[in-house]
Write an enzyme that holds these catalytic residues in place. Structure first.
Site, PDB file in Angstrom:
ATOM      1  N   ASP A 487       1.115  -1.248   0.114  1.00 56.17           N
ATOM      2  CA  ASP A 487       0.367   0.103   0.573  1.00 56.17           C
ATOM      3  C   ASP A 487       1.238   1.401   0.073  1.00 56.17           C
ATOM      4  O   ASP A 487       1.863   1.246   0.590  1.00 56.17           O
ATOM      5  CB  ASP A 487      -0.839  -0.244   0.677  1.00 56.17           C
ATOM      6  CG  ASP A 487      -1.695   1.426   1.455  1.00 56.17           C
ATOM      7  OD1 ASP A 487      -2.014   1.917   0.222  1.00 56.17           O
ATOM      8  OD2 ASP A 487      -1.989   2.068   2.490  1.00 56.17           O
ATOM      9  N   ASP A 850      -1.109  -0.649   5.797  1.00 51.05           N
ATOM     10  CA  ASP A 850      -1.626  -0.304   7.347  1.00 51.05           C
ATOM     11  C   ASP A 850      -2.497  -1.018   7.911  1.00 51.05           C
ATOM     12  O   ASP A 850      -2.999  -0.049   8.937  1.00 51.05           O
ATOM     13  CB  ASP A 850      -1.313   1.064   6.472  1.00 51.05           C
ATOM     14  CG  ASP A 850      -2.326   1.805   5.579  1.00 51.05           C
ATOM     15  OD1 ASP A 850      -3.109   1.356   5.904  1.00 51.05           O
ATOM     16  OD2 ASP A 850      -2.335   2.593   5.720  1.00 51.05           O
ATOM     17  N   ASP A 854      -7.439  -2.458   3.902  1.00 50.75           N
ATOM     18  CA  ASP A 854      -6.170  -4.262   3.405  1.00 50.75           C
ATOM     19  C   ASP A 854      -5.820  -4.749   3.336  1.00 50.75           C
ATOM     20  O   ASP A 854      -5.843  -5.962   3.418  1.00 50.75           O
ATOM     21  CB  ASP A 854      -4.379  -3.472   3.299  1.00 50.75           C
ATOM     22  CG  ASP A 854      -3.967  -1.938   3.650  1.00 50.75           C
ATOM     23  OD1 ASP A 854      -4.520  -1.987   1.693  1.00 50.75           O
ATOM     24  OD2 ASP A 854      -3.465  -1.168   2.815  1.00 50.75           O
TER      25      ASP A 854
END
Length: 1206
Positions: A487, A850, A854
């Site tokens: 990410d 993080d 996700d």
């Protein structure tokens, strides 16, 4: 008829979901159960143990197939590659004690919602409900559809209208009782398993069962000391395992227990509100949110009012999330379909904290209970921990095959043993015992424990480096990772954003940039109002909290945010008020009240608010979001002509750019509080661009360069702007400076036009030169899937393009993925889908994020590592306590070290078994066997100690540019095992034969050392009579002293130490053997003691070990043989087995090519001179894809248990 019967016998549970299973109906027969019990008795419980390991065999032995409606036993089978079976008994719930009228008919439903699953599950004749419970979830039998459905949830087919009309007023007490009886309590209960039960389950493990049989055998033949040592080691292993299981069970129990006893206020059908225990909640109940802080005990749909929730338990970020009520409309589509991907903005998830509520007018803030117990978002996370999926990895598959090979060797040894002992006239008991001994020798029972030891050490080393692992089996998989997906925001770049400036727009032209660092303030106007009000910030306990971007934007205005009501009563008392700070001059209004908010959505890429100036009736709408998305809602004449050029200018420099727009609301619209988003967000005036700077984390660039040097692909998957992502990829070295970035753009078919896909160099976008693209009309889906080359270029695309390619250009997708490096504007569902597409190409994928948006990708990847320390990390196999990507190389290094260690231990245990196996076969030829203490030294003092210390090698500090092998059944490993087995056969056969040719050899050796004069041997004085025991009954101690045993024992014992040294690999994946101080010391001590025992003439040692004295010259011969073995073994490993160049040469000679899918694609595309087709456009007819597949592309499985991932 047969087909119909079969259909009734079989059905699908959780159809269309990720965890769907096949169900089969069976009915127990008394006579089958009787014969099975007899089998348990006659096999001393072994048949019961087999049925315990194989539940499907238990069902097939006890039951006969029948239709599901009549079944009392259900056999469940997973539909994944593992095809696991589970056996569940059908239970019945009696509802008569609830005082329900027995005269109720199907025309008079027991509960208000006649179409409800609960109503269809109740058998009206006797008020009974049939159900099964599986993995904490209750499934009730649907009499109409003739299959099991999940209870404890509201039906998915309910519309927004249904939820408001059927449940908004609450449930009756009778209906609550019915639902509670069927759905069970609303609690996520993780029982702390009693220690005796954990011990019992652990002992019933096939490995320990095999070991118990082996121990029973060894005790029977008199290997008491050795058996006691193994029992002690086994008990220690079991105690540690049970301790860890108990510790994790207590930890998980404490984590969820606090959520099971919460007081909540519910509204009943009679409009009465009362406070109840959260355990009493049922789907359909109406919760009243009173404004107090509350940890939600269930999943609920907000139907009135608004609230702010802290979802850190799910997202990993303590950022307040605004929730809006479910619209009350007459749409006929299910509420979730109507809300689209953003249905979660209406859902309050279990375990999240309601920090603030806002009522609409004088009404209450209400929510309808959607899911209870383990059906909730938090319950699903807990279930994923309680019932993890098996890990599919080549090493584990090959390990089973390898054990089958050893089992085959054991069978051959058994045949040899039976033949030899029968020909020698041994008793059947002796033949059976020695045959069983050869089996337990060829298949080492300690293999599983030895392998798990290495994983345990790797897990401990990761923990010391701040990486926590909840799925230890995946550590080995990390050794094979060859692509890492990152990410961007918060992972590659800093969490916080620095406000650089704002680019105002007036008319259709951009004005000069306003830099906030200059100290000048923006004049009062729509732009300033947008910065001050268009956010999702909240004042919680006197502190402004919210998204970091919103915080930076609001702080730049130097305004204040309060919850205090203004004097004008037409503004809700719970509205947020923003007003100029004390040091700022007042504008035309006292402040601005945020009347309504449409929260930011990652799929919509925008948010908007409706504001009202304090003391006035003037209302306006402000929008903030991705610039490309914002201008779609703006009047064309308000958008500056140089919009895209300016946007690219800032994004290319790596800035994060946000678009701003607004419009004043008409009085008619402003007076109506039932805002429709589609009407509000239209015909806006473009205000300008907000420019923020997102700096790289200092660790990012070195880590990406390290991964690149190790030939590990790196990919960026972000929800940010494509140009910003490209710039970050360039500056971070994710894409090399000398590499071209090719933008891939695709358009969906519209009207008569077909889907299109085009390729352009990213560097050409800002140039004025016009290149006429070539348009090639071809049937893309009819082409053979060609393969992509790792050339000097990388593809970049947006989430929109990815969707189009996935739907209409499926054959091009593999070619794009093998060189795809940047995927921007990706929704959470697309991230998960992309990870799976990489996996289909045989990549071993790591996902690093993080925690925000996700979670789905982290769960799908082979190795997901979260940089968040929140509870969301329980969904990720790995969690780093250090919030940067330095954990990635560390994880890969430890994974590679653990994988190599597993191979070392596996090879060692195999050779250890084969060394003893060959030794026993030779001794069996003379009707002899190793003594108790000889076995004790080899198995405990050598092997067990080696297994405990061999795995202590730390990972090598530098990543090698290639990965360790993952296949046990590979030529190098098989050749290594075969060579060393040949070595042990050679030295043992040599010792066995040559010792018999010595002039001092006799079958009845003396037990004293009198080799000063060889002729003084008085063999007749010995009491041994080797033929006297031949026809006698089975003796407890079967070993006897002989020169063969005295020769073979030091040869085999020291050879075990030699292979431990040879197989203990160091560079390039582990640190050298000398850095493992414990292991090095163990080997030196073991060799020293063995050499001492070889040359020492101590009679007491000879008596204990049951060996005899031999001439010194023979002992020197044994020593020289072992030295030669060391040299030959080391040379064979280093010059042949570990010679990478040699194996590459052999592959090249035989023209061997990797069979990995992505490798095939690379080889094919290298031959394609027309790839990549820069400045070309491909067109094709739209490919119709099923709606279900399409939903899989966009689904976000992070928190929803009933959304499917392919």
């Amino acid at each position: 008829m047969e087909r119909n019967d079969d259909k009734k016998h079989q059905s699908t549970l959780n159809q269309g979901e990720e965890n769907d299973m096949e169900t089969f109906g069976y009915k127990e027969e008394a006579y089958r159960r009787f014969f099975s019990v007899l089998g348990y008795i006659f096999t001393c419980g072994f048949l019961w143990l087999i049925f315990y390991w194989k539940p499907e065999w238990h069902v097939w032995a006890h039951c006969v197939p029948c239709c599901l409606q009549d079944a009392d036993t259900i056999l469940l089978k997973t539909t994944d590659e593992f095809e696991q079976y589970f056996r569940k008994k059908v239970t019945w719930i009696q509802l008569q004690n609830l005082n329900i009228s027995m005269n109720t008919t199907s025309a008079q439903p027991l509960i208000a919602d006649g179409k409800s699953l609960i109503n269809k599950a109740i058998r009206k004749t006797d008020l009974k409900v049939k159900l099964i419970k599986f993995q904490k979830i209750c499934y009730v039998w649907d009499e109409e559809e003739q299959q099991f459905h999940r209870a404890g949830v509201l039906e998915d087919n309910l519309t927004c209208y249904d939820i408001h009309t059927k449940f908004a007023s609450g449930l009756t007490s009778e209906e609550q009782s019915i639902r509670r009886s069927i759905c069970g309590p609303n609690a996520i209960e993780v029982d702390v398993e009693p220690i005796w039960k954990l011990l019992f389950k652990e002992v019933l493990n096939p490995f320990y069962a095999f070991e118990m049989c082996s121990l029973a055998l060894w005790l029977a033949v008199g290997f008491i000391a050795y058996s006691i040592a193994v029992i002690i080691m086994t008990l220690i292993s079991i105690i540690f395992t049970v301790h860890d299981l108990r510790k994790e069970s207590v930890k998980l129990h404490n984590l969820v227990e606090s959520n099971n006893s919460i007081k909540v206020t519910i509204r009943q059908k009679n409009s009465e509100c009362k406070e109840v225990e959260s355990r009493c909640l049922v789907p359909g109940d109406v919760i009243v949110l009173t404004g107090k802080k509350l940890f939600l005990p269930c999943d609920a749909i907000l139907i009135s009012g608004a609230c702010i929730v802290n979802e850190s338990m799910l997202t990993g970020e303590s950022i307040p999330v605004s929730k809006t009520p479910l619209p009350h409309n007459n749409h006929t589509m299910p509420w979730r379909v109507h809300s689209g991907e953003d249905f979660k903005r209406h859902v309050l998830f279990c375990g999240t904290e309601v920090v603030q509520t806002k009522s609409s007018g004088q009404g209450q803030v209400k929510a309808v209970v959607l899911r209870t117990g383990f059906n909730t978002a938090k319950g699903d996370l807990v279930r994923s921990i309680l019932y993890p999926k098996p890990m599919n990895f080549k090493l584990y598959r090959d390990a089973f095959r390898f054990l089958m090979v050893l089992a085959t060797v054991a069978v051959i040894g058994t045949i040899y043993t039976v033949a030899v002992f029968v020909l020698q006239g041994e008793s059947p008991t002796a033949v059976l015992i020695k045959a069983l001994i050869i089996i337990t020798t060829a298949v080492p029972p300690a293999l599983s424990a030895a392998l798990s030891t290495g994983i345990m050490y790797a897990q401990r080393r990761l923990k010391n480096k701040g990486i926590f692992c909840i799925s230890p089996q995946r550590i080995n998989v990390c050794g094979r990772l060859n692509i890492v997906c990152f990410d961007k925001t918060g992972t590659l770049t800093e969490d916080g954003l620095d406000l650089w400036g704002v680019l105002p727009s007036y008319g259709n032209c951009f004005q000069e940039v306003h830099n906030f660092t200059s100290g000048t303030t923006l004049p009062w106007g729509p732009l300033l109002e947008a910065l001050a009000s268009c956010h999702s910030l909240a004042a919680i306990d006197g502190t402004i909290q919210g998204d970091p971007l919103d915080l930076k934007m609001f702080e730049a205005t130097h305004w204040e945010l309060t919850q205090s009501p203004p004097k004008n009563n037409d503004i809700s008392s719970s509205s947020l008020i923003v007003k100029p700070g004390k040091e700022k001059s007042m504008g035309p209004a006292e402040g601005i009240a945020i009347v309504h908010q449409f929260p930011f959505s990652s799929s919509l890429q925008r948010m908007s608010v409706i504001t009202q100036e304090v003391g006035q009736d003037k209302r306006a709408v402000f929008m903030k979001g991705a610039p490309e998305m914002v201008i779609k809602f703006c009047k064309e004449e308000s958008v500056p002509k140089g919009f895209f050029q300016e946007l690219q200018y800032y994004t290319v420099k790596g800035y994060r750019v946000i678009g701003l727009a607004y419009k004043s609301l008409e009085e008619k619209t402003a007076a109506d509080d039932n805002f429709i988003r589609e009407d509000i967000e239209s015909d806006l005036e473009f205000l300008g661009l907000l420019i923020l700077e997102n700096r790289l984390k200092p660790e990012t660039k070195p880590v990406l360069q390290e991964l690149s040097t190790a030939n590990i692909r790196t990919v960026m998957i972000t929800g940010d702007n494509l140009q910003t992502a490209i710039t970050v990829a360039r500056t971070s070295s994710l894409v090399p400076e000398n590499s071209n970035i090719i933008l891939v753009e695709a358009e969906e078919p519209s009207g008569m036009s077909s889907a299109k896909i085009s390729w352009h160099l990213a560097e050409e976008l800002g140039q004025s030169s016009e290149v006429t693209p070539m348009s090639i009309n071809i049937d893309i889906e009819g082409r053979t899937i060609l393969e992509e080359a790792q050339g000097n270029y990388h593809f970049a695309m947006s989430g929109k393009t990815y969707q189009v390619v996935l739907q209409h250009f499926q054959s091009l997708l593999p070619k794009l993925l093998v060189n795809g490096a940047i995927f921007a504007r990706m929704s959470p569902g697309q991230k998960s889908s992309l990870i799976e597409e990489f996996q289909k190409l045989d990549y071993y994928v790591c996902m690093c994020g993080d925690g925000a948006n996700d979670c789905g990708a982290l769960k799908v990847a082979h190795a997901g590592i979260s940089l968040s320390e929140q509870e969301a990390s329980v969904a990720s196999p790995f969690t780093s306590h250090t919030p940067n990507i330095q954990c990635i190389p560390q994880l890969i290094k430890e994974g590679r070290a653990a994988l190599v260690t597993s191979f070392c231990v596996f090879k060692y245990m195999t050779l250890y078994a084969m060394i003893q196996f060959v030794c026993l076969l030779l001794l069996y030829w003379q009707i002899n066997i190793l003594s108790n203490y000889q076995m004790l030294v080899q198995d405990v003092a050598v092997t067990i100690v080696v297994c405990l210390t061999m795995s202590l090698n730390h990972a090598y500090p530098k990543l090698a540019p290639y990965r360790p092998p993952a296949q046990l059944m590979s030529p190098p490993l098989l050749l290594s095992v075969v060579l060393h087995v040949l070595f042990t056969i050679a030295i043992q056969v040599y010792g066995f034969i040559v010792v018999q040719q010595q002039p001092w050899y006799t079958e009845t050796p003396d037990t004293t050392c009198i080799y000063g004069n060889i002729s003084l041997l008085n063999n007749s004085a010995l009491n041994y009579n080797t033929t006297s025991n031949t026809h006698s009954s089975f003796q407890v101690n079967m070993s006897r002293k002989s020169y063969e045993t005295t020769t073979l024992w030091p040869l085999t014992t020291i050879h075990c130490i030699i292979v431990a040294f040879v197989f203990s690999k160091g560079k390039p994946f582990r640190q050298p053997i000398y850095s493992n101080y414990a292991f090095s010391a163990v080997l030196l001590v073991q060799v020293g003691i063995c050499i001492f025992l070889l040359f020492a003439d101590i009679q007491d040692i000879y008596n204990v070990l049951e060996i005899v004295c031999t001439p010194t010259t023979w002992r020197v011969t044994i020593f020289i043989t072992l030295v030669i073995t060391v040299v030959v073994s080391v040379l064979a490993e280093e010059l042949i087995i570990e010679n990478r160049k040699l194996w590459l040469l052999i592959k090249r000679f035989f023209n061997y090519k990797s069979r990995s899918h992505y490798r095939k694609i690379i080889r094919e595309v290298e031959k394609d001179q027309n790839w990549p087709p820069i400045n070309k456009t491909y067109c094709t007819k739209p490919v119709i894809r099923h709606t279900k597949e399409k939903s899989e592309v966009y689904s976000n499985p992070a928190y929803e248990h009933n959304e499917t991932l392919k």
